[in-house]
Design a protein around this motif. Structure first.
Motif: not given
Length: 485
Positions: A60-79
């Motif tokens: 089993l081969l796994e490529l994992n990515v965990q991006p996180r983007v913060e934005y104004r005002p007071g929030g973020f998007v994560a995966a």
């Protein structure tokens, strides 16, 4: 991409992308890892469960990515997104005459790449006392380590490595965090169809594959309080055909966690509801082949959810403690009680039924379906090293971890035991942090049977079988190499 899949996926991805592009980002980061997992499993070919689709060798081969983007005002998007590539070889099983043969897999899924979308969510702080969240996220309110009775949202975790399961549930969540209290309300639609780890249908079945016209959902509310240095959660769940067969079902949950005498942690977690969604063997129908034929002729099911609408309370309770030594070694002990678990007589019926599976197709029964219904659903979420679906009433979980051996070695061991028949699974492992960015782990899984006096009897042969004696493997060895970035 077909229309059904695109209708579910494109709006979510497009909205998140437009948000990231149109809003000035305060910070953005991407972390993740690349992992190689090599497994060797020794199949228990002559056990009660078929091993036709169980590969002895898997890569089993796994490529994992965990991006996180913060934005104004007071929030973020994560995966949390993983791409898997699998290879599987060496299948073994029995032919119609009971001779051991090499058997190719019935489906080629093991050779296909697939995607696991563990998390993808947007979190926004409207004001400090009001947080909103939309998307897919793993949320745990219980205090248990190896098992969580109150976790009705997520795929089950591996008790030998609880942190390895990161797959969450799709939800809308509103949370009010205060200084010593937190109030949460969430609604989650069930994933009814998916392909390669990505959803094709949420909440309702699509018209082209409609099994019913019901809404499949769960609504949950939680009140958290910090009381006398103790973490206390009160939970209320209402669900309809969400990950089980309950319809319009309301259940109550509770958890407690506190440190005593500085180093000793005590935790309790409980879920209380009426009835059980578990499948039970029909009494008398699995005593023999003739009895199974008679029940089939009468139209009586061999297994059924006969306690689904029962008015009796069926609580699930977990009690545990943890202690950390001065060298950061950790010992954990937990006990699980399930009022809806199988009694010893009911487990005997399960063994009777499994012993008939080799000739079950002659009765018009699909052995794979019967096995899944008796012992649990197929795997969900990330490919786990070991899947645990408790079917009995009493279990114990014991864990030990000793880090910083010569600075870069960690030794761990977990014991999962059925206290009714004293069978269990021992899972030792050793991890070597070769550098700051690479870890090698060698793990083993050793199921063992309990004493014959507590085991069930196979009618055809008179052999003794316990719960972990049913596991279709004699042992499993894994070598994992993980590179972080």
């Amino acid at each position: 991409m077909d229309g059904a899949r695109g209708g579910v996926r494109r709006p979510l991805w497009s909205a998140l992308l437009l948000l990231c592009l149109a809003t000035p980002a305060l910070a953005a980061e991407v972390t993740g890892y690349v992992e190689s997992r090599t497994e060797y499993t020794r199949s228990r070919v002559r056990g009660l469960l078929p091993t036709d689709t169980l590969p002895e060798v898997r890569q089993l081969l796994e490529l994992n990515v965990q991006p996180r983007v913060e934005y104004r005002p007071g929030g973020f998007v994560a995966a949390d997104l993983s791409l898997f590539l699998q290879g599987a070889w060496r299948y073994r099983g029995l032919d119609a005459e009971g001779r051991e043969v090499g058997v190719p897999p019935r489906e080629a899924t093991a050779a296909r790449p697939f995607v696991s979308l563990s998390e993808l969510y947007l979190s926004h702080e409207v004001v400090p006392a009001l947080h909103l969240l939309a998307g897919r996220k793993r949320v745990l309110w219980g205090s248990g380590w190896a098992y969580n009775p109150t976790d009705l949202l997520n795929p089950p975790k591996d008790p030998t490595d609880p942190s390895s399961q990161r797959v969450g549930a799709y939800m809308l969540r509103v949370e009010v965090p205060l200084e010593s209290y937190t109030f949460t309300l969430l609604a989650s639609p069930a994933v009814l169809s998916q392909e390669s780890g990505l959803p094709r249908a949420l909440l309702v079945h699509p018209e082209w594959n409609a099994r019913d016209d019901e809404l499949h959902y769960l609504v949950a509310a939680r009140a958290y309080a910090l009381v006398a240095d103790a973490d206390v959660n009160l939970m209320l769940f209402h669900s309809n055909l969400y990950r089980d067969a309950f319809e319009d079902k309301t259940r109550l949950g509770f958890s407690f966690s506190r440190y005593f005498f500085t180093d000793y942690e005590l935790h309790v977690e409980a879920l209380v509801g009426r009835g059980s969604a578990r499948n039970y063997p029909t009494p008398g129908c699995l005593d023999s082949r003739e009895a199974a034929v008679d029940c089939s002729v009468r139209g009586e099911p061999l297994i059924s959810r006969r306690r689904l609408d029962e008015g009796r309370l069926r609580p699930r309770v977990l009690v545990g403690t943890r202690y950390m030594f001065t060298d950061e070694s950790l010992v954990s002990a937990e006990y699980l009680y399930q009022a809806d678990g199988l009694k010893r007589s009911e487990f005997q019926d399960v063994v009777n039924g499994l012993s008939l599976l080799r000739s079950a197709r002659e009765l018009g029964v699909d052995p794979d379906r019967v096995t899944a219904e008796l012992l649990g659903d197929p795997e969900e979420g990330l490919p786990q090293r070991f899947r645990f679906e408790p079917i009995a009433r009493h279990y114990a979980f014991l864990s030990f971890q000793k880090p910083k051996i010569r600075d870069d070695f960690t030794v761990m061991a977990t014991l999962v035991a059925n206290l009714q028949d004293l069978s269990g699974l021992l899972a030792p492992s050793v991890a070597w942090a070769t550098t700051e960015w690479m870890t090698l782990t060698l793990s083993g899984f050793l199921p063992f049977s309990g004493p014959s006096s507590r085991a069930a009897t196979v009618p055809e042969t008179g052999a003794k079988v316990s719960e972990f004696g049913l596991v279709p493997l004699s042992y499993r060895v894994l070598l994992q190499a993980r590179l972080f970035y």
